[in-house]
Design a protein around this motif. Structure first.
Motif, PDB file in Angstrom:
ATOM      1  N   LEU A   1      18.462   2.007  34.740  1.00 54.41           N
ATOM      2  CA  LEU A   1      18.296   2.810  33.510  1.00 54.41           C
ATOM      3  C   LEU A   1      18.765   2.017  32.625  1.00 54.41           C
ATOM      4  O   LEU A   1      18.308   2.023  31.189  1.00 54.41           O
ATOM      5  N   ARG A   2      19.007   0.557  32.973  1.00 52.19           N
ATOM      6  CA  ARG A   2      20.241   0.374  32.223  1.00 52.19           C
ATOM      7  C   ARG A   2      20.954   0.099  30.748  1.00 52.19           C
ATOM      8  O   ARG A   2      20.376   0.781  29.442  1.00 52.19           O
ATOM      9  N   PRO A   3      22.039   1.446  31.495  1.00 52.06           N
ATOM     10  CA  PRO A   3      22.767   1.163  30.197  1.00 52.06           C
ATOM     11  C   PRO A   3      23.467   0.236  29.473  1.00 52.06           C
ATOM     12  O   PRO A   3      23.157  -0.695  29.267  1.00 52.06           O
ATOM     13  N   SER A   4      23.919   0.719  28.269  1.00 50.80           N
ATOM     14  CA  SER A   4      24.960  -0.519  27.180  1.00 50.80           C
ATOM     15  C   SER A   4      25.800  -1.276  28.036  1.00 50.80           C
ATOM     16  O   SER A   4      26.242  -2.239  28.152  1.00 50.80           O
ATOM     17  N   VAL A   5      26.732  -0.148  29.445  1.00 54.01           N
ATOM     18  CA  VAL A   5      27.521  -0.829  29.895  1.00 54.01           C
ATOM     19  C   VAL A   5      27.939   0.017  31.512  1.00 54.01           C
ATOM     20  O   VAL A   5      27.286   0.313  31.758  1.00 54.01           O
ATOM     21  N   MET A   6      27.766  -1.365  32.300  1.00 54.57           N
ATOM     22  CA  MET A   6      28.023  -0.711  33.554  1.00 54.57           C
ATOM     23  C   MET A   6      29.406  -0.729  33.805  1.00 54.57           C
ATOM     24  O   MET A   6      29.974  -2.189  33.196  1.00 54.57           O
ATOM     25  N   GLN A   7      29.888  -0.019  34.260  1.00 54.01           N
ATOM     26  CA  GLN A   7      31.737  -0.182  34.604  1.00 54.01           C
ATOM     27  C   GLN A   7      32.351   0.115  36.128  1.00 54.01           C
ATOM     28  O   GLN A   7      31.553   0.378  36.879  1.00 54.01           O
ATOM     29  N   PHE A   8      33.124  -0.381  36.040  1.00 53.43           N
ATOM     30  CA  PHE A   8      33.722  -0.919  37.450  1.00 53.43           C
ATOM     31  C   PHE A   8      35.511  -0.917  37.423  1.00 53.43           C
ATOM     32  O   PHE A   8      36.325  -1.195  36.602  1.00 53.43           O
ATOM     33  N   ALA A   9      35.717  -0.719  38.850  1.00 56.24           N
ATOM     34  CA  ALA A   9      37.107  -0.677  39.295  1.00 56.24           C
ATOM     35  C   ALA A   9      37.512  -0.825  40.149  1.00 56.24           C
ATOM     36  O   ALA A   9      36.444  -0.041  41.409  1.00 56.24           O
ATOM     37  N   TRP A  10      38.587  -0.604  41.065  1.00 59.68           N
ATOM     38  CA  TRP A  10      39.137  -0.433  42.308  1.00 59.68           C
ATOM     39  C   TRP A  10      38.651  -0.876  43.202  1.00 59.68           C
ATOM     40  O   TRP A  10      37.779  -0.413  44.427  1.00 59.68           O
ATOM     41  N   ALA A  11      38.245  -2.605  43.239  1.00 60.72           N
ATOM     42  CA  ALA A  11      37.700  -3.568  44.489  1.00 60.72           C
ATOM     43  C   ALA A  11      38.796  -3.338  45.517  1.00 60.72           C
ATOM     44  O   ALA A  11      39.649  -3.713  45.232  1.00 60.72           O
ATOM     45  N   ARG A  12      37.887  -3.882  46.629  1.00 58.11           N
ATOM     46  CA  ARG A  12      38.436  -4.263  47.698  1.00 58.11           C
ATOM     47  C   ARG A  12      39.101  -5.686  47.402  1.00 58.11           C
ATOM     48  O   ARG A  12      38.536  -6.441  47.428  1.00 58.11           O
TER      49      ARG A  12
END
Length: 327
Positions: free
Chosen positions: A87-98
């Motif tokens: 979808l190629r959004p403006s931003v990919m957001q991440f949180a809470w990695a192992r």
């Protein structure tokens, strides 16, 4: 108008962002925040590829402004993540990695799709880890916020992360609800704020009306950190506790978590029913201590405009009066 490097990086008008709060976000809420000049974010936690595509399409029907797609790194489905990248959004957001999870492949794939990357961190080592992996923006989240949080408060955490990851820009999260919070975040070295609880009590929020009113009625002292909502849901978040409204459900199981684990199937069924019916005493409500600053249920666009206007007023009129000319 307040304009920071975050605005230029994300192509937004105001340094104000919506938290990607899973089922507590909706296309209507995301689009409203983005359309108002902030950055909307859709929580993609546990959504199927089709659901992500449908909801992103609904957002794009309402606005052409930038928005983000948010993932819990420790439990990201590959098919859903791949669908989001398409979808190629403006931003990919991440949180809470192992702790043992490599962030770089997620960040690299997002960059290859033309997306900016944000990562939420509740501690300096986690922020440094994301910075090293190539994050464009670090979100420093204090424990005052609602939902899953770490242990350090926003006041010391934000400048610590700002110093540690410079020159990468930082968004401040956890306890922010108004223009005063934006000014405070800027003073701590952040380039803007990310809000969750404040946007839950809006017209576009998908929460039941009773839960929205519970936020308005809060004095900010009625939240607590616990594992109880996660135990009931059968989830284990790496290093996180949940800040939620203290109610009968939480109090019933406090100190009896072992019993909750035994009766989890019945408990989660009751939780879901309470959420759907708007039972604020038995249903879970993730909310931050800043609920005590929430006094109405306006449209999300009004929140963005109100925060920006209040912050501008403070910076332009109130704070300059504190400075006296030097001899």
């Amino acid at each position: 108008m307040i304009r920071t490097p975050i605005c230029d990086l994300l192509d937004i008008e105001h340094p104000i962002a919506l938290g990607g709060m899973g089922s507590a976000t909706s296309p209507a809420l995301v689009a409203a925040v983005s359309r108002a000049g902030g950055l909307g974010a859709l929580g993609c936690h546990y959504l199927t590829p089709d659901q992500i595509q449908e909801r992103a399409a609904a957002i794009r029907q309402e606005t052409e402004k930038p928005f983000g797609l948010n993932f819990l790194t420790f439990d990201t489905r590959e098919d859903s993540f791949a669908a989001a990248l398409e979808l190629r959004p403006s931003v990919m957001q991440f949180a809470w990695a192992r702790p043992d999870q490599d962030l770089k492949p997620y960040f690299d794939r997002s960059h290859d799709a033309g997306c900016k990357v944000t990562y939420m961190a509740g501690a300096v080592p986690e922020a440094l880890r994301a910075a090293k992996a190539g994050a464009d923006i670090i979100i420093a989240q204090g424990t005052e916020g609602g939902g899953h949080v770490g242990w350090m408060a926003s006041m010391p955490l934000i400048p610590m992360i700002v110093d540690a990851v410079a020159p990468i820009p930082v968004l401040a999260a956890g306890g922010f609800a108004d223009g005063r919070g934006l000014v405070a975040a800027l003073a701590l070295g952040a380039e803007g704020i990310l809000l969750g609880t404040r946007f839950l009590a809006t017209v576009e929020s998908p929460l039941h009306a009773n839960f929205k009113q519970a936020i308005v009625d809060s004095d900010g002292h009625d939240t607590q950190l616990s594992e109880i909502p996660d135990i009931a849901a059968g989830l284990v978040w790496p290093g996180a506790m949940t800040r939620s409204r203290r109610n009968r459900f939480v109090e019933r199981w406090a100190g009896r978590e072992w019993a909750l684990r035994q009766g989890r199937a019945e408990a989660i069924a009751r939780l879901r029913a309470a959420r759907e019916s708007g039972d604020v005493d038995e249903g879970p409500l993730s909310m931050g201590q800043d609920a005590g600053l929430v006094h109405d249920i306006p449209r999300a666009a009004d929140i963005v405009a109100r925060i920006a206007q209040e912050a501008e007023e403070i910076l332009a009129r109130k704070l300059p009066r504190l400075l006296t000319p030097t001899a």
